[in-house]
Design a protein around this motif. Structure first.
Motif, mmCIF file in Angstrom:
data_model
loop_
_atom_site.group_PDB
_atom_site.id
_atom_site.type_symbol
_atom_site.label_atom_id
_atom_site.label_comp_id
_atom_site.label_asym_id
_atom_site.label_seq_id
_atom_site.Cartn_x
_atom_site.Cartn_y
_atom_site.Cartn_z
ATOM 1 N N ALA A 1 38.408 30.333 28.855
ATOM 2 C CA ALA A 1 38.391 30.586 30.294
ATOM 3 C C ALA A 1 37.149 31.410 30.630
ATOM 4 C CB ALA A 1 39.657 31.322 30.709
ATOM 5 N N VAL A 2 36.241 30.819 31.399
ATOM 6 C CA VAL A 2 34.960 31.471 31.710
ATOM 7 C C VAL A 2 34.948 31.900 33.174
ATOM 8 C CG1 VAL A 2 32.446 31.244 31.691
ATOM 9 C CG2 VAL A 2 33.813 30.016 29.987
ATOM 10 N N ASN A 3 34.824 33.200 33.398
ATOM 11 C CA ASN A 3 34.801 33.750 34.747
ATOM 12 C C ASN A 3 33.448 33.523 35.412
ATOM 13 O OD1 ASN A 3 33.966 36.548 36.349
ATOM 14 N ND2 ASN A 3 35.947 35.702 36.937
ATOM 15 N N MET A 4 33.484 33.167 36.705
ATOM 16 C CA MET A 4 32.265 32.847 37.446
ATOM 17 C C MET A 4 31.897 33.883 38.510
ATOM 18 S SD MET A 4 30.990 29.888 36.399
ATOM 19 C CE MET A 4 31.442 30.107 34.686
ATOM 20 N N ASP A 5 32.543 35.052 38.478
ATOM 21 C CA ASP A 5 32.217 36.076 39.478
ATOM 22 C C ASP A 5 30.772 36.538 39.329
ATOM 23 O OD1 ASP A 5 34.946 37.935 40.695
ATOM 24 O OD2 ASP A 5 35.106 35.991 39.705
ATOM 25 N N ARG A 6 30.113 36.739 40.456
ATOM 26 C CA ARG A 6 28.739 37.252 40.446
ATOM 27 C C ARG A 6 28.718 38.726 40.029
ATOM 28 N NH1 ARG A 6 24.486 33.509 41.094
ATOM 29 N NH2 ARG A 6 25.063 31.943 42.645
ATOM 30 N N GLY A 7 27.591 39.148 39.487
ATOM 31 C CA GLY A 7 27.400 40.563 39.175
ATOM 32 C C GLY A 7 27.573 40.858 37.700
ATOM 33 N N GLU A 8 26.489 41.301 37.076
ATOM 34 C CA GLU A 8 26.531 41.636 35.661
ATOM 35 C C GLU A 8 27.400 42.871 35.442
ATOM 36 O OE1 GLU A 8 23.358 41.997 31.933
ATOM 37 O OE2 GLU A 8 22.660 41.938 34.023
ATOM 38 N N ASN A 9 28.226 42.835 34.382
ATOM 39 C CA ASN A 9 29.155 43.925 34.062
ATOM 40 C C ASN A 9 30.123 44.209 35.209
ATOM 41 O OD1 ASN A 9 27.866 44.377 31.535
ATOM 42 N ND2 ASN A 9 26.288 45.586 32.568
ATOM 43 N N ASN A 10 30.495 43.175 35.913
ATOM 44 C CA ASN A 10 31.437 43.293 37.025
ATOM 45 C C ASN A 10 32.834 43.614 36.472
ATOM 46 O OD1 ASN A 10 33.052 42.989 39.273
ATOM 47 N ND2 ASN A 10 32.083 41.094 39.965
ATOM 48 N N PRO A 11 33.435 44.758 36.853
ATOM 49 C CA PRO A 11 34.757 45.126 36.313
ATOM 50 C C PRO A 11 35.914 44.379 36.973
ATOM 51 C CG PRO A 11 34.043 46.794 37.870
ATOM 52 C CD PRO A 11 32.912 45.803 37.760
ATOM 53 N N LYS A 12 35.658 43.718 38.075
ATOM 54 C CA LYS A 12 36.720 43.096 38.857
ATOM 55 C C LYS A 12 37.486 42.021 38.084
ATOM 56 C CE LYS A 12 37.596 41.162 43.448
ATOM 57 N NZ LYS A 12 36.982 40.725 44.739
ATOM 58 N N PRO A 13 36.810 41.117 37.330
ATOM 59 C CA PRO A 13 37.554 40.066 36.620
ATOM 60 C C PRO A 13 38.559 40.610 35.598
ATOM 61 C CG PRO A 13 35.247 39.481 36.770
ATOM 62 C CD PRO A 13 35.358 40.896 37.232
ATOM 63 N N LEU A 14 38.175 41.635 34.831
ATOM 64 C CA LEU A 14 39.084 42.194 33.833
ATOM 65 C C LEU A 14 40.279 42.868 34.508
ATOM 66 C CD1 LEU A 14 36.566 43.650 31.216
ATOM 67 C CD2 LEU A 14 38.107 41.696 30.932
ATOM 68 N N LYS A 15 40.057 43.532 35.622
ATOM 69 C CA LYS A 15 41.157 44.137 36.373
ATOM 70 C C LYS A 15 42.077 43.053 36.917
ATOM 71 C CE LYS A 15 42.247 47.387 40.101
ATOM 72 N NZ LYS A 15 43.304 46.528 40.678
ATOM 73 N N PHE A 16 41.482 41.977 37.385
ATOM 74 C CA PHE A 16 42.237 40.828 37.897
ATOM 75 C C PHE A 16 43.183 40.291 36.822
ATOM 76 C CE2 PHE A 16 42.502 36.180 38.064
ATOM 77 C CZ PHE A 16 42.898 35.929 39.377
ATOM 78 N N LEU A 17 42.656 40.103 35.605
ATOM 79 C CA LEU A 17 43.476 39.577 34.511
ATOM 80 C C LEU A 17 44.588 40.550 34.144
ATOM 81 C CD1 LEU A 17 40.691 38.059 32.202
ATOM 82 C CD2 LEU A 17 42.243 36.832 33.739
ATOM 83 N N SER A 18 44.287 41.831 34.164
ATOM 84 C CA SER A 18 45.287 42.838 33.853
ATOM 85 C C SER A 18 46.394 42.858 34.910
ATOM 86 C CB SER A 18 44.631 44.221 33.772
ATOM 87 O OG SER A 18 45.584 45.227 33.540
ATOM 88 N N ASP A 19 45.999 42.746 36.164
ATOM 89 C CA ASP A 19 46.959 42.787 37.264
ATOM 90 C C ASP A 19 47.954 41.629 37.215
ATOM 91 O OD1 ASP A 19 45.799 45.078 38.211
ATOM 92 O OD2 ASP A 19 44.659 44.082 39.817
ATOM 93 N N ILE A 20 47.509 40.456 36.724
ATOM 94 C CA ILE A 20 48.400 39.297 36.697
ATOM 95 C C ILE A 20 49.038 39.100 35.314
ATOM 96 C CG2 ILE A 20 47.197 38.115 38.574
ATOM 97 C CD1 ILE A 20 45.824 36.346 36.552
ATOM 98 N N GLY A 21 48.821 40.061 34.416
ATOM 99 C CA GLY A 21 49.511 40.048 33.133
ATOM 100 C C GLY A 21 48.941 39.122 32.079
ATOM 101 N N VAL A 22 47.665 38.762 32.198
ATOM 102 C CA VAL A 22 47.026 37.898 31.199
ATOM 103 C C VAL A 22 46.569 38.759 30.009
ATOM 104 C CG1 VAL A 22 45.018 36.443 30.723
ATOM 105 C CG2 VAL A 22 46.327 36.117 32.828
ATOM 106 N N LYS A 23 47.033 38.419 28.803
ATOM 107 C CA LYS A 23 46.743 39.242 27.632
ATOM 108 C C LYS A 23 46.154 38.476 26.448
ATOM 109 C CE LYS A 23 50.561 42.405 28.720
ATOM 110 N NZ LYS A 23 51.863 42.974 28.233
ATOM 111 N N ASP A 24 46.361 37.174 26.406
ATOM 112 C CA ASP A 24 45.991 36.415 25.204
ATOM 113 C C ASP A 24 44.694 35.614 25.332
ATOM 114 O OD1 ASP A 24 48.344 36.682 23.165
ATOM 115 O OD2 ASP A 24 49.310 36.410 25.110
ATOM 116 N N LEU A 25 44.140 35.538 26.516
ATOM 117 C CA LEU A 25 42.882 34.807 26.693
ATOM 118 C C LEU A 25 41.698 35.680 26.311
ATOM 119 C CD1 LEU A 25 43.413 32.992 30.130
ATOM 120 C CD2 LEU A 25 43.556 32.008 27.829
ATOM 121 N N THR A 26 40.802 35.135 25.513
ATOM 122 C CA THR A 26 39.541 35.823 25.218
ATOM 123 C C THR A 26 38.675 35.793 26.470
ATOM 124 O OG1 THR A 26 39.646 35.162 22.895
ATOM 125 C CG2 THR A 26 37.503 35.816 23.737
#
Length: 222
Positions: free
Chosen positions: A133-158
Motif C-alpha cells: 500500500a503506497v501513500n500518495m499524500d504530498r509533502g516529504e516526511n508528512n506525519p498525516k498518513p501514519l496518523k491516519f493508519l493509526s486512527d483506523i486501526g491498521v497495524k499489519d501493512l508495511t
C-alpha cells in the motif's frame, strides 16, 4: 553444321523438385525471421503473469467482480517509491506476488478499504505474497498518513509512500490508475496480472480466493 548433343540426361521431375525444395528452404527462413521479429520482449518477460491472468477470470466475482485480468501485462518492476525509512526502492526489490494499492488520506473510499487490505496482509501475507500500500499524500516526511493508519486501526501493512505522486502519474498515463484507490496485482516477474479501479472489500472470501488462485498460477499449478 554440327548438331549440339547433350551428354547428360535431364529429368524435368528432379529439376522441379530441386526448385521446389529451394522455395521451401527460402520460405522457411522467411517464416522464421518473421516469427523472430514478432516476438515481443515484454510479452516474453511477462509470460508467467500473463499465464496467471488467463486463469483468474472465473474468480472475478462478488467484491472483486471489477478486477480485470490483464491481456497484455505491463512490466512494472521499475516503479519507484519510498519505504518507511525514506529509502527509494523499486517494485523489483519486493519478492513474490504483490497487491499494489495506491491511496491517500484525502481519499474517502481509501479510508474504508484500508482495514480490508490490512486484514488481507495479516491473514495471507507471506514470502510469496504481500500487500504493498503506497501513500500518495504530498509533502516529504508528512506525519498525516501514519496518523491516519493509526486512527483506523491498521497495524499489519508495511508503510510505503510517494510524496511526488510520480507512481500514480506514471500509472495513470498507462491507463492503470484513473483515480484513487487503484489496485494492481503484480507477479513475481514484476509484471501486471490484473487491475482494480476503485475500492473493494479485500477481506471478502472472493478476494482471498482470487489471491490464492493467483498464487497457484504463479506456481504453475492448475
Amino acid at each position: 553444321m554440327k548438331k549440339l548433343t547433350v551428354t547428360g540426361k535431364f529429368s524435368p521431375g528432379k529439376g522441379l523438385i530441386a526448385v521446389f525444395a529451394g522455395f521451401v528452404v527460402i520460405g522457411g527462413a522467411v517464416l522464421a525471421l518473421n516469427l523472430q521479429k514478432s516476438e515481443d520482449p515484454q510479452a516474453l518477460a511477462c509470460s508467467s503473469s500473463m499465464n496467471t491472468a488467463k486463469k483468474l477470470k472465473s474468480f472475478t466475482t462478488g467484491e472483486v467482480a471489477a478486477f480485470l485480468p490483464s491481456e497484455k501485462p505491463l512490466n512494472l518492476s521499475q516503479l519507484k517509491f519510498n519505504d518507511a525509512d525514506g529509502n527509494l526502492i523499486t517494485m523489483a526489490n519486493l519478492k513474490g506476488t504483490k497487491l499494489l494499492n495506491l491511496w491517500a488520506t484525502w481519499c474517502a473510499p481509501c479510508r474504508k478499504e484500508m482495514p480490508h487490505l490490512d486484514k488481507l496482509q495479516r491473514e495471507a501475507g507471506s514470502e510469496e505474497f504481500s500487500v504493498v500500500a503506497v501513500n500518495m499524500d504530498r509533502g516529504e516526511n508528512n506525519p498525516k498518513p501514519l496518523k491516519f493508519l493509526s486512527d483506523i486501526g491498521v497495524k499489519d501493512l508495511t508503510y510505503f509512500s510517494d510524496h511526488t505522486m510520480k507512481t500514480f502519474n506514471d500509472l495513470r498515463t498507462k491507463g492503470k490508475a484513473p483515480g484513487l484507490p487503484s489496485t494492481i496485482m503484480i507477479g513475481a516477474d514484476g509484471c501486471e496480472i490484473g487491475t482494480m479501479f476503485g475500492p473493494a472489500d479485500w477481506a471478502a472470501p472472493e478476494a482471498f480466493a482470487l489471491v490464492n488462485a493467483a498464487l497457484a498460477g504463479q506456481k504453475g499449478t492448475p
